[in-house]
Motif scaffolding. Structure first.
Motif, short mmCIF file in Angstrom:
data_model
loop_
_atom_site.label_atom_id
_atom_site.label_comp_id
_atom_site.label_asym_id
_atom_site.label_seq_id
_atom_site.Cartn_x
_atom_site.Cartn_y
_atom_site.Cartn_z
N ASP A 82 0.92 -1.21 0.06
CA ASP A 82 0.06 0.08 0.09
C ASP A 82 0.95 1.12 -0.03
OD1 ASP A 82 -2.33 -1.45 0.16
OD2 ASP A 82 -2.45 -1.56 2.28
N LEU A 83 1.87 1.05 0.85
CA LEU A 83 2.92 2.30 0.93
C LEU A 83 3.60 2.78 -0.49
CD1 LEU A 83 4.28 1.85 4.40
CD2 LEU A 83 2.62 3.53 3.82
N CYS A 84 3.82 1.58 -0.96
CA CYS A 84 4.77 1.68 -2.15
C CYS A 84 3.84 2.07 -3.39
CB CYS A 84 5.37 0.35 -2.71
SG CYS A 84 6.82 -0.09 -1.72
N ASP A 85 2.73 1.92 -3.45
CA ASP A 85 1.68 2.38 -4.39
C ASP A 85 1.76 3.87 -4.46
OD1 ASP A 85 1.16 0.02 -5.30
OD2 ASP A 85 -0.83 -0.62 -4.19
N LEU A 86 1.54 4.16 -3.15
CA LEU A 86 1.51 5.87 -2.97
C LEU A 86 2.98 6.47 -3.35
CD1 LEU A 86 -0.21 5.87 0.47
CD2 LEU A 86 -1.29 6.56 -1.44
N LEU A 87 3.89 5.79 -2.84
CA LEU A 87 5.41 6.56 -3.30
C LEU A 87 5.50 6.47 -4.75
CD1 LEU A 87 7.37 4.62 -0.42
CD2 LEU A 87 6.55 7.15 -0.43
N GLU A 88 4.95 5.43 -5.44
CA GLU A 88 4.89 5.25 -6.79
C GLU A 88 4.35 6.41 -7.70
OE1 GLU A 88 6.80 3.94 -10.30
OE2 GLU A 88 7.10 3.08 -8.31
N ALA A 89 3.40 6.96 -7.02
CA ALA A 89 2.35 7.76 -7.54
C ALA A 89 2.96 9.16 -7.25
CB ALA A 89 0.96 7.63 -6.96
N GLY A 90 4.09 9.14 -6.56
CA GLY A 90 4.64 10.46 -6.23
C GLY A 90 4.23 11.05 -4.89
N LYS A 91 3.63 10.54 -4.18
CA LYS A 91 2.98 11.12 -2.94
C LYS A 91 3.95 10.69 -1.80
CE LYS A 91 -1.93 11.11 -3.95
NZ LYS A 91 -3.24 10.61 -3.40
N SER A 92 4.40 11.84 -0.95
CA SER A 92 4.97 11.41 0.28
C SER A 92 4.22 11.01 1.47
CB SER A 92 5.76 12.87 0.75
OG SER A 92 4.95 13.81 0.77
N VAL A 93 4.76 10.18 2.41
CA VAL A 93 3.85 9.66 3.16
C VAL A 93 4.57 9.58 4.56
CG1 VAL A 93 2.65 7.23 4.06
CG2 VAL A 93 3.02 7.85 1.54
N ALA A 94 3.72 9.95 5.52
CA ALA A 94 4.47 10.00 7.06
C ALA A 94 3.68 8.98 7.86
CB ALA A 94 4.18 11.11 7.81
N TYR A 95 4.56 7.74 8.29
CA TYR A 95 3.89 6.74 8.89
C TYR A 95 4.12 6.99 10.41
CZ TYR A 95 2.98 2.07 10.55
OH TYR A 95 2.44 0.75 11.17
N LEU A 96 3.20 7.03 11.10
CA LEU A 96 3.07 7.72 12.77
C LEU A 96 3.48 6.45 13.50
CD1 LEU A 96 0.00 9.87 12.95
CD2 LEU A 96 2.19 10.51 12.19
N CYS A 97 4.39 6.49 14.46
CA CYS A 97 4.95 5.52 15.36
C CYS A 97 5.08 6.06 16.67
CB CYS A 97 6.29 5.17 14.95
SG CYS A 97 6.84 3.62 15.75
N LEU A 98 4.67 5.16 17.61
CA LEU A 98 4.43 5.67 19.09
C LEU A 98 6.08 5.54 19.59
CD1 LEU A 98 1.54 3.59 20.57
CD2 LEU A 98 1.88 6.35 20.58
N GLY A 99 6.46 6.43 20.55
CA GLY A 99 7.82 6.43 21.01
C GLY A 99 8.78 7.02 20.31
N ASP A 100 9.87 6.11 20.00
CA ASP A 100 10.88 6.15 19.12
C ASP A 100 10.90 5.16 18.07
OD1 ASP A 100 13.65 7.83 18.40
OD2 ASP A 100 14.08 5.72 18.43
N ILE A 101 11.02 5.36 16.82
CA ILE A 101 11.02 3.96 16.08
C ILE A 101 12.19 3.28 16.14
CG2 ILE A 101 11.54 3.73 13.43
CD1 ILE A 101 9.56 5.89 12.88
N SER A 102 13.48 3.69 16.53
CA SER A 102 14.47 2.66 16.64
C SER A 102 14.35 1.61 17.96
CB SER A 102 15.78 3.48 17.02
OG SER A 102 15.41 4.07 18.25
N VAL A 103 13.10 1.77 18.76
CA VAL A 103 12.86 1.16 19.93
C VAL A 103 11.81 0.23 19.73
CG1 VAL A 103 12.62 0.81 22.67
CG2 VAL A 103 14.13 2.80 21.45
N TYR A 104 12.00 -1.22 19.54
CA TYR A 104 10.86 -2.21 19.33
C TYR A 104 9.69 -1.66 18.51
CZ TYR A 104 13.42 -4.42 23.26
OH TYR A 104 14.21 -4.92 24.00
N SER A 105 9.94 -1.12 17.40
CA SER A 105 8.93 -0.68 16.52
C SER A 105 8.77 -1.52 15.45
CB SER A 105 9.44 0.56 15.74
OG SER A 105 8.71 1.07 14.61
N THR A 106 7.24 -1.83 14.98
CA THR A 106 7.05 -2.77 14.21
C THR A 106 6.93 -2.10 12.71
OG1 THR A 106 4.69 -2.01 14.40
CG2 THR A 106 5.13 -3.96 15.42
N PHE A 107 7.04 -0.69 12.75
CA PHE A 107 7.24 -0.04 11.38
C PHE A 107 8.72 -0.30 10.64
CE2 PHE A 107 9.53 3.50 9.40
CZ PHE A 107 8.75 3.66 8.39
#
Length: 229
Positions: A82-107
């Motif tokens: 889903d994200l790549c479809d948006l990126l391929e269409a030239g859209k920028s995407v912000a994926y929100l993530c709790l805390g800090d992404i470097s610590v146990y993030s599924t993202f």
């Protein structure tokens, strides 16, 4: 057409005032905001950033919290599609993530897939839940030569972590919170343990003494000091 960029935006543990200026700027500038949905009837990351999401195109990202690695990988791959479809269409995407992404993030798993497919990515750091919890408790995570160990609460690992010298942070407690309390008591470390649940959220709970905890809230951080003052 120029491809879009995927931003992993750390939104902190709960208090909207802990969003960084950079996180706010990216959220405002992107075309689409991706919001994780872990199925707990609350989209916490969305609620933290809600002030900046007016009129934004949103992408709901089903993010199952499961120990089944094959099911998790399948979910990550679908999100990446889903994200790549948006990126391929030239859209920028912000994926929100709790805390800090470097610590146990599924993202980070989705990030790695998207990056491997050749798309631009950028990670925006944020305030960790355990830093915010320590601030709420008015304690230091580590001082001088002290070590700090950050670990998820998994029954097979707790004994090893508790046996190792240093201050400890236990995250991802889930339903194992009371098991952790019993383990701390067994190792003689219960008196040195504190906990904050739902840090920075409306239903925040602060326990200076972990022994007093009466509920197993999903977003709980336990801090164990090796040497009590």
């Amino acid at each position: 057409m120029r491809k879009g960029t995927l931003y992993g935006v750390s939104v902190g543990p709960g208090d909207p005032e802990l969003l960084t200026k950079k996180a706010i700027r990216i959220i405002r500038e992107v075309d689409v905001v991706a919001v994780p949905n872990i199925g707990h009837k609350r989209q916490t990351a969305y609620e933290i950033a809600a002030e900046y999401l007016q009129d934004k195109e949103l992408l709901d990202c089903a993010t199952p919290m499961t120990k089944d690695r094959s099911a998790a990988k399948e979910a990550y791959a679908l999100m990446a599609d889903d994200l790549c479809d948006l990126l391929e269409a030239g859209k920028s995407v912000a994926y929100l993530c709790l805390g800090d992404i470097s610590v146990y993030s599924t993202f980070i798993y989705v990030h790695d897939i998207v990056r491997a497919r050749g798309y631009n990515t950028d990670i925006i750091p944020g305030v960790t839940s355990f830093s915010a919890a320590a601030a709420k408790l008015g304690i230091a995570l580590c001082e001088g030569p002290e070590r700090l160990i950050v670990a998820p609460v998994l029954a097979s690992d707790v004994d090893e972590v508790l046996a190792f010298p240093g201050n400890k942070v236990f995250m991802k407690s889930g339903k194992a919170l009371f098991e952790l309390r019993d383990k701390l008591d067994e190792f003689g470390q219960l008196e040195n343990a504190s906990m904050v649940a739902n840090c920075g959220l409306p239903d925040e709970k602060v326990f200076e003494h972990f022994a007093d905890v009466d509920s197993d809230d999903y977003f709980s951080v336990v801090i164990v000091k090796e040497n009590a003052r």
